[in-house]
Scaffold this motif. Structure first.
Motif, PDB file in Angstrom:
ATOM      1  N   UNK A   1       3.091 -10.551  12.008  1.00  0.00           N
ATOM      2  CA  UNK A   1       3.129 -10.684  10.551  1.00  0.00           C
ATOM      3  C   UNK A   1       2.235  -9.648   9.898  1.00  0.00           C
ATOM      4  N   UNK A   2       1.127  -9.342  10.548  1.00  0.00           N
ATOM      5  CA  UNK A   2       0.158  -8.457   9.913  1.00  0.00           C
ATOM      6  C   UNK A   2       0.774  -7.103   9.554  1.00  0.00           C
ATOM      7  N   UNK A   3       1.737  -6.648  10.333  1.00  0.00           N
ATOM      8  CA  UNK A   3       2.391  -5.378   9.993  1.00  0.00           C
ATOM      9  C   UNK A   3       3.271  -5.531   8.755  1.00  0.00           C
ATOM     10  N   UNK A   4       3.929  -6.669   8.654  1.00  0.00           N
ATOM     11  CA  UNK A   4       4.694  -6.939   7.435  1.00  0.00           C
ATOM     12  C   UNK A   4       3.747  -6.947   6.227  1.00  0.00           C
ATOM     13  N   UNK A   5       2.586  -7.537   6.425  1.00  0.00           N
ATOM     14  CA  UNK A   5       1.603  -7.574   5.347  1.00  0.00           C
ATOM     15  C   UNK A   5       1.222  -6.175   4.877  1.00  0.00           C
ATOM     16  N   UNK A   6       0.923  -5.289   5.827  1.00  0.00           N
ATOM     17  CA  UNK A   6       0.569  -3.913   5.466  1.00  0.00           C
ATOM     18  C   UNK A   6       1.733  -3.223   4.765  1.00  0.00           C
ATOM     19  N   UNK A   7       2.937  -3.412   5.326  1.00  0.00           N
ATOM     20  CA  UNK A   7       4.125  -2.807   4.705  1.00  0.00           C
ATOM     21  C   UNK A   7       4.230  -3.210   3.240  1.00  0.00           C
ATOM     22  N   UNK A   8       4.049  -4.503   2.951  1.00  0.00           N
ATOM     23  CA  UNK A   8       4.200  -4.961   1.569  1.00  0.00           C
ATOM     24  C   UNK A   8       3.029  -4.550   0.685  1.00  0.00           C
ATOM     25  N   UNK A   9       1.857  -4.416   1.260  1.00  0.00           N
ATOM     26  CA  UNK A   9       0.740  -3.854   0.477  1.00  0.00           C
ATOM     27  C   UNK A   9       1.140  -2.471  -0.035  1.00  0.00           C
ATOM     28  N   UNK A  10       1.651  -1.651   0.842  1.00  0.00           N
ATOM     29  CA  UNK A  10       2.002  -0.280   0.462  1.00  0.00           C
ATOM     30  C   UNK A  10       3.195  -0.242  -0.484  1.00  0.00           C
ATOM     31  N   UNK A  11       4.194  -1.074  -0.187  1.00  0.00           N
ATOM     32  CA  UNK A  11       5.366  -1.103  -1.069  1.00  0.00           C
ATOM     33  C   UNK A  11       4.961  -1.513  -2.485  1.00  0.00           C
ATOM     34  N   UNK A  12       4.109  -2.527  -2.588  1.00  0.00           N
ATOM     35  CA  UNK A  12       3.693  -2.993  -3.913  1.00  0.00           C
ATOM     36  C   UNK A  12       2.904  -1.917  -4.633  1.00  0.00           C
ATOM     37  N   UNK A  13       2.047  -1.230  -3.897  1.00  0.00           N
ATOM     38  CA  UNK A  13       1.262  -0.152  -4.498  1.00  0.00           C
ATOM     39  C   UNK A  13       2.185   0.939  -5.030  1.00  0.00           C
ATOM     40  N   UNK A  14       3.238   1.204  -4.277  1.00  0.00           N
ATOM     41  CA  UNK A  14       4.128   2.309  -4.629  1.00  0.00           C
ATOM     42  C   UNK A  14       5.085   1.933  -5.745  1.00  0.00           C
ATOM     43  N   UNK A  15       5.505   0.666  -5.777  1.00  0.00           N
ATOM     44  CA  UNK A  15       6.546   0.264  -6.726  1.00  0.00           C
ATOM     45  C   UNK A  15       6.633  -1.259  -6.734  1.00  0.00           C
ATOM     46  N   UNK A  16       5.780  -1.852  -7.544  1.00  0.00           N
ATOM     47  CA  UNK A  16       5.669  -3.307  -7.574  1.00  0.00           C
ATOM     48  C   UNK A  16       7.006  -3.958  -7.959  1.00  0.00           C
ATOM     49  N   UNK A  17       7.673  -3.379  -8.953  1.00  0.00           N
ATOM     50  CA  UNK A  17       8.929  -3.971  -9.422  1.00  0.00           C
ATOM     51  C   UNK A  17       9.996  -4.011  -8.341  1.00  0.00           C
ATOM     52  N   UNK A  18      10.214  -2.901  -7.674  1.00  0.00           N
ATOM     53  CA  UNK A  18      11.224  -2.833  -6.612  1.00  0.00           C
ATOM     54  C   UNK A  18      10.890  -3.824  -5.501  1.00  0.00           C
ATOM     55  N   UNK A  19       9.604  -3.913  -5.180  1.00  0.00           N
ATOM     56  CA  UNK A  19       9.169  -4.689  -4.029  1.00  0.00           C
ATOM     57  C   UNK A  19       9.361  -6.196  -4.217  1.00  0.00           C
ATOM     58  N   UNK A  20       9.446  -6.618  -5.481  1.00  0.00           N
ATOM     59  CA  UNK A  20       9.654  -8.047  -5.731  1.00  0.00           C
ATOM     60  C   UNK A  20      10.919  -8.562  -5.043  1.00  0.00           C
ATOM     61  N   UNK A  21      11.960  -7.730  -5.007  1.00  0.00           N
ATOM     62  CA  UNK A  21      13.246  -8.196  -4.473  1.00  0.00           C
ATOM     63  C   UNK A  21      13.157  -8.520  -2.979  1.00  0.00           C
ATOM     64  N   UNK A  22      12.830  -7.555  -2.113  1.00  0.00           N
ATOM     65  CA  UNK A  22      12.718  -7.916  -0.697  1.00  0.00           C
ATOM     66  C   UNK A  22      11.546  -8.856  -0.424  1.00  0.00           C
TER      67      UNK A  22
ATOM     68  N   UNK B   1      -3.940 -12.026   8.109  1.00  0.00           N
ATOM     69  CA  UNK B   1      -2.608 -11.811   8.661  1.00  0.00           C
ATOM     70  C   UNK B   1      -2.589 -12.020  10.176  1.00  0.00           C
ATOM     71  N   UNK B   2      -3.604 -11.500  10.842  1.00  0.00           N
ATOM     72  CA  UNK B   2      -3.692 -11.692  12.297  1.00  0.00           C
ATOM     73  C   UNK B   2      -3.829 -13.178  12.631  1.00  0.00           C
ATOM     74  N   UNK B   3      -4.544 -13.891  11.783  1.00  0.00           N
ATOM     75  CA  UNK B   3      -4.714 -15.316  12.047  1.00  0.00           C
ATOM     76  C   UNK B   3      -3.473 -16.120  11.680  1.00  0.00           C
TER      77      UNK B   3
END
Lengths: 579, 579
Positions: free
Chosen positions: B106-127, B365-367
């Motif tokens: 899960x922790x990798x998904x967490x990092x992915x979404x941190x970056x996606x939100x930083x880059x484009x919060x609106x787009x990231x809401x959908x996935x 996330x690791x926990x």
């Protein structure tokens, strides 16, 4: 729901706490401003604001200003409201009677603009710029310029701008490049350059617009001492268009009702205001008044946000609040938001900032009047000392609170606060600019500490704090708490001044603690304000006692943190204190 | 300038400080996630975010989503980017391999979404909404529903929503009125009602949209225990449109790239997920993960704001900075903003929140992974304890900092920050929503103190604090400062629990201090994070040491104020403590 001023609240602060009429009675030319007259002006101002200006706020944001081929159209209704404002004589409220004004005290103008900003920040930007231009021209303009323009500024027939900022010169006006070249004709100059962030640079509210432009004469030295000020009208006295063009308006976070213009001057005709090289000087004659205006904008916007949140908290029910007697609940399946401790506290804390800020700003307004009109020069100097020290504090701390507090008020609405419908998010967006313009809040902090406190070793600030003591009574718990902090701040000021001027002083030290220092001064002043309000209002009146308690228990503790932060930075070894 | 992830920074925190691969190696099914594999995923994710998603952010804000006759068009490029996201397998990153996923932690998904939100919060809401729906269906769905929908959610072929809020039911879901009526056909129900604030309720990114709807069965008891959960697809399995319509989308302060929909359900066909009356239960299976996503949004948005401000501070020159050696100035007539102490400090303080928050969120996330996959039930419980206690803290404190810190970053730009051009004001507007959704920050504070700390007398929180100690070394100054505060918080927790449960306890007390308490926990956790980062990075490396110093000197002192505020409220007589 649009903003409604409450003249009775302002009256309590002005009359019962500050005894404004008594103070004004001692001033030359303002003795007529007795309580009935002031109360009547407040009543009328409140009506105008609520009925004419407030209803246009939403459209001002949603429609905004439109630029097309160099012309700017203001939002629907703005022009008519401005005409009504002029017709009623509001622009000239505090202008001298000799200039066609009403000769009333500045403090009333301050209250008027607090309410106008609360009701419609965007619209208010336009007339808000008149007053600085009036003061500037009155004190530094030639007789010929004054004969031509002073009356039309006072009446509001023409609006004005302050053209300072350029792309490379924001906080640092010494970098201004706009050129002013003398001509053969009298005092005429040709002004050329580009100015940005010019509020009201172009619009359809008045026929003429008078630009006050900071520019550099040929051969002028680099830096701020090479700057001169010029009056550059949009329409020349002979009716021709001057070489001034609005190239575009900015798309902004908020304040859509006010056009923020990029202005190009192409050999435009202008006349000097004040001496060559004294441009900043001429501009800064109105600096305290202009900054106090911005502080009052912050106070007004926060009050507007509070009004919305308070109304919502009295109608919206969600969840059970703790500790309510079951009988008080009736049949409702949830309790009002205002019964929830976190919401109650949030609202009371904002009122602590609003009403305490009002008291301080109104007092500063009265002292601006005294600094101009007191017959005794010693009293004028004392008044000036207060204005000079307190104005940057009010500007920075209350504009910050306007933004943060409006955001807190938004939170009361939950998801409804984030959508446009309730109008609260507009206030958050609009308020944000007040932390930036008229000198960023960081500049205010540097102004306070580096230009006003350090140079005299903290003497003036210390004297101001001493002068606050007689109004406090150590026998009252609240006052005792404020007195203790006041003494701490005095002591810290002395040690900080010593640390900053010591032989091996870290030159970054005052810059690094300036924000904390300004904040500490703000909290002591606010404590002084609330100690007095609490003492002068009925002990059981929640209108004043609830925010007084919120201040004491929720706001004042920050002061100890600020003092600790400053002490800690003072103690840090130079090499370890890059932050 | 659009956002760029820095996988090396994340790698330092994940690998060097947290030893993530070692921790994951002990988990069932995740042992393959060694450092090279994780580093490769981060590298690829960083590229996708920077190249595909980040460039669409500005248009997402300016064009926004458009509603017309029930259909919603997303901003230009959003659909193509989403297709690319699905094609690359990103939605299924942390889904089980049995469901077509990649079975990564899960922790990798967490990092992915941190970056996606930083880059484009609106787009990231959908996935972003997929993952909760996946967990919910996987744990509570019937075999038939899973067979039909689990795979298409995992792959991202269909997107999902959470339909909770109604006009009268926001924070208080017990007030939900939407009705679910059983039919004669198997488990089919007819769902009727109106839901508001539904992110991604309608759009053009996928053909089908799966709505998870909270509704009330006939005769269900009032309140939260009468709520059941239903899956209601936009398109029924036989290809017909279901009785679900998007009535409008909201005009919002920000997040224009994400459609916030009003959804009307008219006898729409739906199937239960989980048991009748267990609707909130089924939704809350994913609550910690969803809240951690929001915390990471906050961290990401703050990092995006920081990147912009830092870049600007390295190119913009205004005024002289104090204490610079003249030789360092070259020919420039002013110094870089980054040389000014107030600006430097502001930037370093934000980094303290960003990187310290990352460490805490990655650990959480690791926990989350450990709570699901550790073979030892005692270790799963311990991991669950951390997630349960720390997640509301991360959600509330880091979304607040995202908004406040982004606003600070805006301040670096002066007037340029207030105009759209630089994109910083968009981040402030976008970030504001994160303080509201997925449980307002006030709800998070109540969740922490009233639901998680008080019920066991502070035992679990105390144990968590004790577990933090071994990583700290009292011989290091920094660690000693954190250890002292950690002990203070433990002691305060015990006394607070006693005060809240005493016989004559003020029922409002825990509500009144919940925000301060959450903030105190956040600051202790952040101290623990920075003590470790400082210890594990090179002593002269400004990348990590500058924010560590900023944390110690500028952020940590707030903790003492929070503890003082709580103690003061505990000491207040009940009748005098209405605020």
């Amino acid at each position: 729901m649009s903003y409604r001023p409450h003249p009775a609240d302002t009256g309590f602060l002005l009359f019962d706490v500050l005894h404004a009429p008594r103070q004004l009675a001692a001033l030359e030319g303002l003795a007529d401003a007795d309580q009935p007259l002031m109360a009547q002006v407040l009543e009328e101002a409140g009506k105008f604001v609520a009925e004419v200006v407030a209803p246009l706020n939403r459209q001002g944001d949603e429609v905004g200003c439109r630029w097309e081929a160099g012309t700017v159209t203001t939002p629907p209704g703005f022009r008519e409201a401005y005409r009504a404002f002029v017709a009623a004589g509001w622009p000239a409220l505090a202008c001298a009677e000799a200039d066609g004004g009403q000769g009333l005290p500045w403090v009333l103008e301050g209250v008027l603009y607090e309410w106008l900003s609360a009701a419609n920040h965007g619209w208010t930007m336009a007339p808000g710029l008149l007053h600085g231009a009036y003061e500037c021209l009155k004190h530094h303009g030639s007789d010929a310029l004054k004969a031509c323009y002073l009356g039309q500024i006072a009446s509001g027939e023409s609006l004005a701008t302050m053209c300072l900022t350029e792309p490379q010169a924001g906080s640092d006006l010494g970098l201004v490049r706009t050129q002013a070249v003398p001509t053969d004709v009298d005092t005429e100059h040709r002004i050329s350059g580009t100015k940005i962030f010019i509020s009201g640079g172009e619009h359809d509210l008045t026929d003429n617009i008078l630009h006050l432009v900071l520019a550099r004469l040929p051969g002028a030295p680099a830096g701020p001492k090479g700057l001169s000020l010029f009056l550059v009208p949009k329409i020349l006295p002979d009716g021709r268009r001057n070489g001034v063009a609005c190239e575009r308006i900015e798309e902004k976070m908020g304040l859509h009702g006010s056009p923020t213009c990029v202005m190009r001057f192409d050999a435009a005709t202008g006349w000097p205001i004040g001496a060559p090289g004294a441009g900043l000087n001429a501009m800064f004659v109105m600096m305290n008044a202009a900054r106090l205006h911005v502080a009052l904008q912050g106070i007004g916007l926060l009050d507007a946000a509070w009004q919305k949140a308070d109304a919502y908290a009295h109608e919206r029910r969600q969840m059970r609040a703790p500790g309510l007697p079951p009988a008080s609940r009736g049949n409702a399946s949830a309790d009002l938001l205002v019964e929830h401790p976190a919401m109650r506290r949030l609202l009371d804390v904002q009122r602590a900032w609003i009403d305490g800020g009002r008291l301080l700003a109104y007092r500063t307004g009265l002292l601006l009047d005294a600094a101009r009109h007191h017959p005794d020069s010693r009293r004028r100097d004392e008044a000036q000392r207060w204005c000079s020290l307190v104005t940057p504090v009010l500007k920075a701390a209350w504009t910050q609170q306007a933004f943060l507090g409006a955001s807190e008020c938004l939170q009361v609405f939950g998801g409804h606060g984030y959508v446009r419908e309730w109008g609260i998010e507009q206030i958050v967006r609009d308020a944000r600019v007040s932390m930036i313009y008229e000198g960023t809040n960081e500049i205010q902090a540097i102004d306070l500490l580096l230009r006003k406190v350090l140079p005299d070793g903290g003497q003036a600030l210390g004297a101001l704090l001493v002068d606050l003591r007689p109004a406090l009574d150590a026998g009252r718990d609240f006052d005792a708490e404020v007195l203790r902090r006041l003494a701490e701040l005095r002591y810290l000021t002395t040690t900080l001044c010593a640390a900053c001027t010591a032989e091996a002083a870290d030159p970054a030290l005052p810059h690094a603690v300036a924000d904390d220092y300004l904040r500490a001064v703000a909290l002591v002043l606010l404590g002084w304000a609330w100690a007095q309000i609490a003492a002068k209002s009925a002990a059981e009146d929640p209108r004043w006692q609830a925010p007084a308690l919120a201040f004491r228990t929720r706001v004042l503790p920050e002061l100890d943190m600020r003092l600790a932060l400053i002490r800690q930075r003072m103690a840090a070894p130079r090499h370890a204190a890059t932050t």
